[in-house]
Design a protein around this motif. Structure first.
Motif, PDB file in Angstrom:
ATOM      1  N   ILE A  35       9.794   1.010   0.379  1.00 22.84           N
ATOM      2  CA  ILE A  35      10.230   1.932  -0.679  1.00 22.84           C
ATOM      3  C   ILE A  35       9.148   2.027  -1.762  1.00 22.84           C
ATOM      4  N   ASP A  36       8.586   0.886  -2.147  1.00 18.55           N
ATOM      5  CA  ASP A  36       7.535   0.876  -3.167  1.00 18.55           C
ATOM      6  C   ASP A  36       6.289   1.623  -2.689  1.00 18.55           C
ATOM      7  N   GLU A  37       5.909   1.419  -1.417  1.00 18.74           N
ATOM      8  CA  GLU A  37       4.738   2.105  -0.880  1.00 18.74           C
ATOM      9  C   GLU A  37       4.937   3.622  -0.885  1.00 18.74           C
ATOM     10  N   ILE A  38       6.113   4.071  -0.472  1.00 20.71           N
ATOM     11  CA  ILE A  38       6.392   5.504  -0.436  1.00 20.71           C
ATOM     12  C   ILE A  38       6.486   6.066  -1.851  1.00 20.71           C
ATOM     13  N   SER A  39       7.056   5.326  -2.766  1.00 23.22           N
ATOM     14  CA  SER A  39       7.218   5.790  -4.151  1.00 23.22           C
ATOM     15  C   SER A  39       5.893   5.852  -4.903  1.00 23.22           C
ATOM     16  N   SER A  40       4.916   5.067  -4.488  1.00 22.40           N
ATOM     17  CA  SER A  40       3.659   4.974  -5.233  1.00 22.40           C
ATOM     18  C   SER A  40       2.907   6.303  -5.259  1.00 22.40           C
ATOM     19  N   GLU A  41       2.044   6.422  -6.268  1.00 22.34           N
ATOM     20  CA  GLU A  41       1.247   7.634  -6.439  1.00 22.34           C
ATOM     21  C   GLU A  41      -0.102   7.242  -7.023  1.00 22.34           C
ATOM     22  N   TYR A  42      -1.176   7.784  -6.472  1.00 21.75           N
ATOM     23  CA  TYR A  42      -2.500   7.575  -7.035  1.00 21.75           C
ATOM     24  C   TYR A  42      -3.470   8.582  -6.437  1.00 21.75           C
ATOM     25  N   HIS A  43      -4.608   8.697  -7.066  1.00 22.83           N
ATOM     26  CA  HIS A  43      -5.706   9.530  -6.597  1.00 22.83           C
ATOM     27  C   HIS A  43      -6.968   8.802  -7.005  1.00 22.83           C
ATOM     28  N   GLY A  44      -7.764   8.428  -6.010  1.00 19.23           N
ATOM     29  CA  GLY A  44      -8.962   7.686  -6.345  1.00 19.23           C
ATOM     30  C   GLY A  44     -10.010   7.727  -5.258  1.00 19.23           C
ATOM     31  N   VAL A  45     -11.082   7.007  -5.500  1.00 23.40           N
ATOM     32  CA  VAL A  45     -12.218   6.947  -4.587  1.00 23.40           C
ATOM     33  C   VAL A  45     -12.258   5.570  -3.940  1.00 23.40           C
ATOM     34  N   ILE A  46     -12.503   5.552  -2.650  1.00 23.05           N
ATOM     35  CA  ILE A  46     -12.568   4.288  -1.902  1.00 23.05           C
ATOM     36  C   ILE A  46     -13.882   3.591  -2.232  1.00 23.05           C
ATOM     37  N   SER A  47     -13.769   2.359  -2.724  1.00 25.03           N
ATOM     38  CA  SER A  47     -14.970   1.605  -3.096  1.00 25.03           C
ATOM     39  C   SER A  47     -15.253   0.453  -2.147  1.00 25.03           C
ATOM     40  N   ASP A  48     -14.265   0.103  -1.300  1.00 24.21           N
ATOM     41  CA  ASP A  48     -14.476  -1.024  -0.383  1.00 24.21           C
ATOM     42  C   ASP A  48     -13.444  -0.976   0.741  1.00 24.21           C
ATOM     43  N   LYS A  49     -13.865  -1.436   1.898  1.00 27.19           N
ATOM     44  CA  LYS A  49     -12.969  -1.674   3.038  1.00 27.19           C
ATOM     45  C   LYS A  49     -13.096  -3.155   3.349  1.00 27.19           C
ATOM     46  N   PHE A  50     -11.959  -3.839   3.508  1.00 27.29           N
ATOM     47  CA  PHE A  50     -12.050  -5.277   3.730  1.00 27.29           C
ATOM     48  C   PHE A  50     -10.848  -5.786   4.517  1.00 27.29           C
ATOM     49  N   ALA A  51     -10.950  -7.015   4.953  1.00 26.28           N
ATOM     50  CA  ALA A  51      -9.865  -7.697   5.651  1.00 26.28           C
ATOM     51  C   ALA A  51      -9.564  -8.991   4.906  1.00 26.28           C
ATOM     52  N   VAL A  52      -8.303  -9.400   4.939  1.00 26.44           N
ATOM     53  CA  VAL A  52      -7.939 -10.658   4.294  1.00 26.44           C
ATOM     54  C   VAL A  52      -8.075 -11.831   5.267  1.00 26.44           C
ATOM     55  N   ARG A  53      -8.258 -11.524   6.522  1.00 29.51           N
ATOM     56  CA  ARG A  53      -8.521 -12.547   7.545  1.00 29.51           C
ATOM     57  C   ARG A  53      -9.806 -12.175   8.268  1.00 29.51           C
ATOM     58  N   ASN A  54     -10.169 -12.914   9.255  1.00 31.56           N
ATOM     59  CA  ASN A  54     -11.386 -12.662  10.008  1.00 31.56           C
ATOM     60  C   ASN A  54     -11.110 -11.595  11.080  1.00 31.56           C
ATOM     61  N   THR A  55     -10.898 -10.354  10.636  1.00 29.89           N
ATOM     62  CA  THR A  55     -10.588  -9.233  11.530  1.00 29.89           C
ATOM     63  C   THR A  55     -11.353  -8.001  11.061  1.00 29.89           C
ATOM     64  N   ASN A  56     -11.137  -6.901  11.769  1.00 33.11           N
ATOM     65  CA  ASN A  56     -11.651  -5.622  11.293  1.00 33.11           C
ATOM     66  C   ASN A  56     -10.959  -5.295   9.971  1.00 33.11           C
ATOM     67  N   PRO A  57     -11.533  -4.402   9.172  1.00 34.44           N
ATOM     68  CA  PRO A  57     -10.913  -4.061   7.883  1.00 34.44           C
ATOM     69  C   PRO A  57      -9.463  -3.584   8.037  1.00 34.44           C
ATOM     70  N   THR A  58      -8.632  -4.037   7.122  1.00 36.08           N
ATOM     71  CA  THR A  58      -7.210  -3.674   7.099  1.00 36.08           C
ATOM     72  C   THR A  58      -6.777  -3.162   5.730  1.00 36.08           C
ATOM     73  N   HIS A  59      -7.648  -3.300   4.732  1.00 37.91           N
ATOM     74  CA  HIS A  59      -7.327  -2.955   3.353  1.00 37.91           C
ATOM     75  C   HIS A  59      -8.420  -2.054   2.765  1.00 37.91           C
ATOM     76  N   LEU A  60      -8.015  -1.328   1.726  1.00 34.00           N
ATOM     77  CA  LEU A  60      -8.955  -0.493   0.990  1.00 34.00           C
ATOM     78  C   LEU A  60      -8.859  -0.823  -0.494  1.00 34.00           C
ATOM     79  N   LYS A  61      -9.995  -0.769  -1.169  1.00 29.05           N
ATOM     80  CA  LYS A  61     -10.014  -0.879  -2.621  1.00 29.05           C
ATOM     81  C   LYS A  61     -10.250   0.537  -3.140  1.00 29.05           C
ATOM     82  N   ILE A  62      -9.366   0.980  -4.042  1.00 22.85           N
ATOM     83  CA  ILE A  62      -9.403   2.336  -4.579  1.00 22.85           C
ATOM     84  C   ILE A  62      -9.651   2.267  -6.085  1.00 22.85           C
TER      85      ILE A  62
END
Length: 139
Positions: A35-62
């Motif tokens: 619900i929180d993910e769907i409710s969220s709103e933003y507009h930004g530029v991607i500054s990083d792609k990363f993973a929290v474990r030793n995997t391919n990227p799973t997260h973005l920094k905006i």
């Protein structure tokens, strides 16, 4: 006899009240995250792609106008995204627009919704039939 019936009635009403409160007050954490993910709103530029474990990227920094946020959206968004692309997430929608630096615009569902989540009594009823492509993996 009347006291016994009254006692049983009080006990039944108590359990019904507890069930009602649990159903209408507490939302399971996983459902609340969606619900929180769907409710969220933003507009930004991607500054990083990363993973929290030793995997391919799973997260973005905006980077937005006012904040720096870290998200873990649908993996397709992460795979297509490159540093410098823009990501637009409208409020109360389960999709995002990935705007590539060359001007291409991709509309991609934002988060996977299981059928269990969709059908849960805490999930907003007005959303249950929306964004069906985000549940195709759960069939």
């Amino acid at each position: 006899m009347k006291k016994a019936l009254l006692s049983i009635l009080v006990i039944v009403l108590f359990f019904l009240l507890v069930d009602f409160i649990k159903a209408n007050v507490s939302v399971p954490r996983g459902i609340q995250i969606k619900i929180d993910e769907i409710s969220s709103e933003y507009h930004g530029v991607i500054s990083d792609k990363f993973a929290v474990r030793n995997t391919n990227p799973t997260h973005l920094k905006i980077i937005t106008e006012t904040d720096v946020i870290e998200i873990s959206p649908n993996q397709k968004i992460v795979e297509l995204a490159e540093i410098g692309d823009s990501l637009i997430k409208p409020a109360n929608e389960n999709f995002a627009y990935l705007k590539k630096q060359n001007g291409q615009l991709h509309k991609i569902f934002y988060t996977k919704l299981s059928q269990k989540t969709r059908n849960h009594k805490s999930f907003p009823k007005e959303w249950t039939e929306n964004w069906m492509e985000s549940s195709e993996w759960d069939k």
